[in-house]
Design an enzyme around this catalytic site. Structure first.
Site, PDB file in Angstrom:
ATOM      1  N   ARG A  66       0.864  -1.183   0.000  1.00 14.20           N
ATOM      2  CA  ARG A  66       0.000   0.000   0.000  1.00 14.20           C
ATOM      3  C   ARG A  66       0.897   1.227   0.000  1.00 14.20           C
ATOM      4  NH1 ARG A  66      -3.576  -2.828  -1.345  1.00 14.20           N
ATOM      5  NH2 ARG A  66      -5.648  -3.084  -0.435  1.00 14.20           N
TER       6      ARG A  66
ATOM      7  N   GLU B 272      -4.141   7.504  -4.695  1.00 15.88           N
ATOM      8  CA  GLU B 272      -4.455   6.733  -5.905  1.00 15.88           C
ATOM      9  C   GLU B 272      -5.782   7.233  -6.443  1.00 15.88           C
ATOM     10  OE1 GLU B 272      -4.196   2.516  -5.283  1.00 15.88           O
ATOM     11  OE2 GLU B 272      -2.113   2.651  -4.653  1.00 15.88           O
TER      12      GLU B 272
ATOM     13  N   HIS C 167      -1.551   0.179  -9.639  1.00 17.90           N
ATOM     14  CA  HIS C 167      -2.155  -0.779  -8.683  1.00 17.90           C
ATOM     15  C   HIS C 167      -2.749  -1.985  -9.423  1.00 17.90           C
ATOM     16  CE1 HIS C 167      -3.970  -1.067  -4.376  1.00 17.90           C
ATOM     17  NE2 HIS C 167      -3.747  -2.273  -4.882  1.00 17.90           N
TER      18      HIS C 167
HETATM   19  C1  DGY Z   1      -5.757  -6.093  -2.513  1.00 13.40           C
HETATM   20  O1  DGY Z   1      -6.503  -7.043  -2.772  1.00 13.40           O
HETATM   21  O2  DGY Z   1      -5.682  -5.599  -1.400  1.00 13.40           O
HETATM   22  C2  DGY Z   1      -4.914  -5.568  -3.633  1.00 13.40           C
HETATM   23  O3  DGY Z   1      -4.242  -4.424  -3.317  1.00 13.40           O
HETATM   24  C3  DGY Z   1      -5.736  -5.391  -4.895  1.00 13.40           C
HETATM   25  O4  DGY Z   1      -5.874  -6.630  -5.413  1.00 13.40           O
END
Ligand code: DGY
Length: 326
Positions: free
Chosen positions: A237, A266, A285
């Site tokens: 993240r 984002e 992402h």
């Molecule tokens: C998640 O699932 O948390 C990812 O960042 C997106 O697939």
């Protein structure tokens, strides 16, 4: 009949399962997420909510939904957009999609390591711009992944999937985790402190969840510990990294490069200075963005939703404490 709000159109197999269930279904039709105010309006009186990581699910929103809300099910493994404590306090289980995306994210992580080290996008841009004039002995060179030292921060499902892939690259594997991991020995990974990992690794790859404890885990101090030749990979993240400190470290050569799939915010604005740096490989992402993975994630989210509506324990629950309250 149970009322459900789904915050985006899901892949068709998941939509078909939703349609087949006996639900009063409201699906947000736009390609982008519902604005928060719209979300507040649409959730009033729903029994189930199916969300994406782009939706803010906080106490205000849960209150707007009202006491009938029995389940929040997210199509993602990460749930940092959801106030878990507020859900637990209201007895609402939160579903998520662990495991199913680990291999896809691990594949992308290895891809980012190689693309960043071997300067794929820089070389490709040069080629397209007519700057490939000859074969140069040291043209577009970068460090090897094979034979390097790789530090994995967070040895959960995704971190382990990355470690398994790296066994084929003959690397020295270090890891840092909240606790020693039983699988680590089998994966050939040695536990070290975060500072030691940062100082020793040629590649540092982040696979921890984003929580208050991991907010800006990689800050200016952490970046200063890394080798000037090191590469940072983030598919976790954006908030795990202090992005301003990273920008400065990349500009000033405190580290060599970064391969990034996640950002703050984002979407990252296209004129963000990170995107102008030749030593950044940036992706929007897409860690889990294999077709099969996204279809399976959506199906899992529907399974969690239907279980919650039926009053059954969720197959994949992000706040299992909620059941201890009952
Ligand atoms: C998640 O699932 O948390 C990812 O960042 C997106 O697939």
């Amino acid at each position: 009949m149970n009322r459900v709000f789904v915050t985006r159109i899901l892949p068709e197999p998941a939509m078909a399962r939703l349609r087949a269930a006996d639900l009063a279904l409201d699906v947000w039709p736009e390609p982008g997420p519902p604005p928060y105010d719209e979300l507040l309006r649409r959730v009033a009186g729903v029994h189930g909510l199916l969300t994406l990581l782009t939706d803010r699910i906080d106490a205000r929103l849960l209150d707007a939904a009202g006491p009938g809300l029995r389940v929040v099910s997210q199509m993602a493994v990460g749930v940092d957009n959801i106030d878990l404590a507020a859900c637990t306090a209201r007895g609402i289980p939160v579903g998520h999609t662990p495991g199913v995306l680990s291999d896809a994210v691990a594949d992308l992580t290895i891809g980012l390591m190689i693309a960043t080290a071997r300067r794929f996008f820089e070389a490709n841009a040069d080629m397209r711009a007519g700057r490939w004039t000859t074969w140069e002995p040291m043209g577009w060179t970068g460090p090897d992944l094979h034979g390097s030292t790789v530090g994995i921060v967070g040895l959960g499902r995704i971190g382990q999937a990355v470690a398994r892939r790296l066994q084929g690259f003959n690397v020295r594997l270090l890891y840092h985790n909240r606790r020693l991991h039983p699988q680590a020995e089998e994966l050939g990974a040695t536990y070290v402190s975060l500072d030691d990992l940062l100082a020793a690794s040629d590649f540092v790859t982040l696979h921890c969840p984003y929580t208050p404890d991991t907010h800006h885990l990689i800050d200016a101090r952490a970046l200063a510990l890394m080798k000037p030749t090191a590469i940072l990979i983030n598919t976790a993240r954006g908030g795990v990294v202090d992005q301003d400190a990273l920008l400065e470290a990349l500009r000033s050569g405190k580290i060599r490069a970064a391969g990034l799939d996640v950002f703050t915010p984002e979407p990252l604005p296209p004129d963000h200075p990170l995107l102008a740096l030749p030593n950044v490989v940036a992706l929007p992402h897409v860690g889990s963005a294999s077709i099969a993975t996204r279809i399976r994630m959506a199906e899992m989210a529907v399974e969690n939703l239907l279980a919650g509506l039926a009053g059954r324990p969720l197959p994949h629950c992000a706040n299992p404490d909620v059941y201890a309250r009952a």
